[in-house]
Design a protein around this motif. Structure first.
Motif, PDB file in Angstrom:
ATOM      1  N   ASN A  17     100.876  12.984 112.439  1.00 13.20           N
ATOM      2  CA  ASN A  17     100.808  11.640 111.877  1.00 13.20           C
ATOM      3  C   ASN A  17      99.372  11.240 111.550  1.00 13.20           C
ATOM      4  O   ASN A  17      98.442  12.023 111.741  1.00 13.20           O
ATOM      5  CB  ASN A  17     101.434  10.642 112.859  1.00 13.20           C
ATOM      6  N   SER A  40     105.224   4.527 114.954  1.00 15.29           N
ATOM      7  CA  SER A  40     105.852   5.837 114.742  1.00 15.29           C
ATOM      8  C   SER A  40     104.939   6.783 113.981  1.00 15.29           C
ATOM      9  O   SER A  40     105.153   7.996 113.978  1.00 15.29           O
ATOM     10  CB  SER A  40     107.176   5.674 113.986  1.00 15.29           C
ATOM     11  N   ASN A  41     103.916   6.216 113.330  1.00 14.51           N
ATOM     12  CA  ASN A  41     102.979   7.039 112.555  1.00 14.51           C
ATOM     13  C   ASN A  41     101.760   7.432 113.394  1.00 14.51           C
ATOM     14  O   ASN A  41     100.657   7.533 112.892  1.00 14.51           O
ATOM     15  CB  ASN A  41     102.533   6.280 111.299  1.00 14.51           C
TER      16      ASN A  41
END
Length: 375
Positions: A17, A40-41
């Motif tokens: 990420n 989430s990144n």
């Protein structure tokens, strides 16, 4: 995955990420896991002695040894790094690996109780200030940002118009112009093209910043600094404003292209560059190159668009025929089904009533140029 950090051995980082979250204490690990649910990144790294058993399932990477040895590789791979480590320790660890504010990642620090989120490095260009606000909001913490333009709610010169894709001509005067802005010296803003809604705060424009309708009027006012927003190349007389000024190039120029099959990227690029120079338009302000759908796989066009990161837009003959065409061509219609390519394509994209260049034929290339109007 568990990494043993040793002096002189490059850690085996698996980057998935854009951001990294790093923790080295028990409380820091708990905060990193909370953040990971929201971001989430982001990839999470923490010390193996705090392993909870679910790290493999959650794509959390463990390490043992000094976190200092992990940082050079994190700096190389990630856009931003959130560190749940004391500010002083972070400053000492990152100092030897700092290079340049244009390339260093954003660095944000969180205290061990998750009460304060501090923008430490690359606040503007690297996005640490925005990241700080997002992290703080997710934790219910206090964002701490010390950048003068943010604190004073004034123009951040190095980020002026960046959300629209504006770019500066030269970074040479960014620092002195920024100093004039934050020191409340008289600053002129002249905008000839581009998005008008660049003021990002809910407060009035600071009193030291004045918007002028033209460069000539700004020069007459003798400001200490200037920000010029234009797609146009300045004249010799106008360049005096750049003694302490920065030119910003908004993405407002659309180029229409028609070409013979197999025309080289070099020829297309040369025609574009020469034409814009003749029109006194900056190449940096080009937003898109437009054509007919018959050319959607034209290698030369695609190569030029990719080189400059321009949008590549194409229209059907029916769509092109709906646009205004000053000089319709039966010959072009015979081969393409459209009465023109470059002119109607640029009209459709730019929505401009008047084009900078209706049409010019040069070798295997036909070119039209329009400037996107903003109200």
């Amino acid at each position: 995955m568990m990494m043993e950090l040793q002096e002189g051995i490059q850690p085996s980082i698996v980057q998935k990420n854009a951001y990294a979250i790093v923790a080295i204490t028990k409380h820091g690990v708990d905060i990193s896991r909370r953040l990971h649910k929201v971001f989430s990144n982001a990839d999470v790294y923490y010390m193996s002695k705090f392993e909870k058993g679910d790290e493999a399932d959650r794509n959390i990477q463990l390490f043992s040894g000094s976190v200092r040895l992990l940082l050079p590789e994190l700096f190389r791979q990630y856009k931003g790094i959130v560190m749940i480590i004391s500010l002083g320790a972070v400053v000492r660890m990152i100092a030897p690996i700092l290079k340049d504010k244009k390339t260093d990642p954003a660095v944000v620090v969180i205290d061990d109780r998750g009460e304060n989120v501090i923008s430490v490095l690359s606040g503007h260009l690297g996005g640490a200030n925005e990241l700080t606000k997002e992290v703080a909001a997710s934790l219910g913490a206090r964002p701490i940002i010390t950048t003068a333009s943010d604190v004073q709610k004034t123009i951040p010169v190095d980020l002026f118009g960046s959300r629209f894709g504006w770019v500066w001509d030269s970074p040479e005067k960014l620092t002195p112009v920024s100093a004039s802005v934050v020191n409340e010296e008289p600053v002129a803003v002249v905008q000839e093209s581009g998005e008008p809604d660049w003021w990002i705060y809910d407060t009035p424009l600071p009193e030291n910043i004045t918007i002028y309708p033209s460069i000539a009027e700004a020069i007459d006012a003798k400001p200490k600094a200037a920000l010029i927003v234009t797609h146009r190349l300045l004249t010799k007389e106008e360049e005096i404003i750049l003694e302490n000024g920065v030119v910003f190039r908004p993405k407002t120029v659309a180029i229409g292209i028609g070409c013979n099959r197999g025309t080289s990227a070099l020829e297309i690029e040369q025609v574009i560059c020469e034409t814009l120079a003749e029109l006194h338009i900056s190449l940096k302000s080009v937003k898109a190159v437009c054509t007919i759908d018959l050319k959607k796989d034209e290698a030369g066009l695609l190569e030029v668009a990719k080189k400059y990161d321009w949008e590549f837009i194409y229209y059907s003959p029916a769509e092109l025929n709906e646009a205004k065409i000053e000089a319709p061509s039966e010959t072009v219609f015979k081969y393409t089904g459209a009465y023109g390519v470059s002119e109607p394509a640029v009209r459709l994209y730019s929505k401009a009533q008047q084009l900078e260049l209706v049409k010019k034929k040069s070798g295997n290339v036909t070119i039209s140029v329009g400037v996107i109007p903003f109200k």
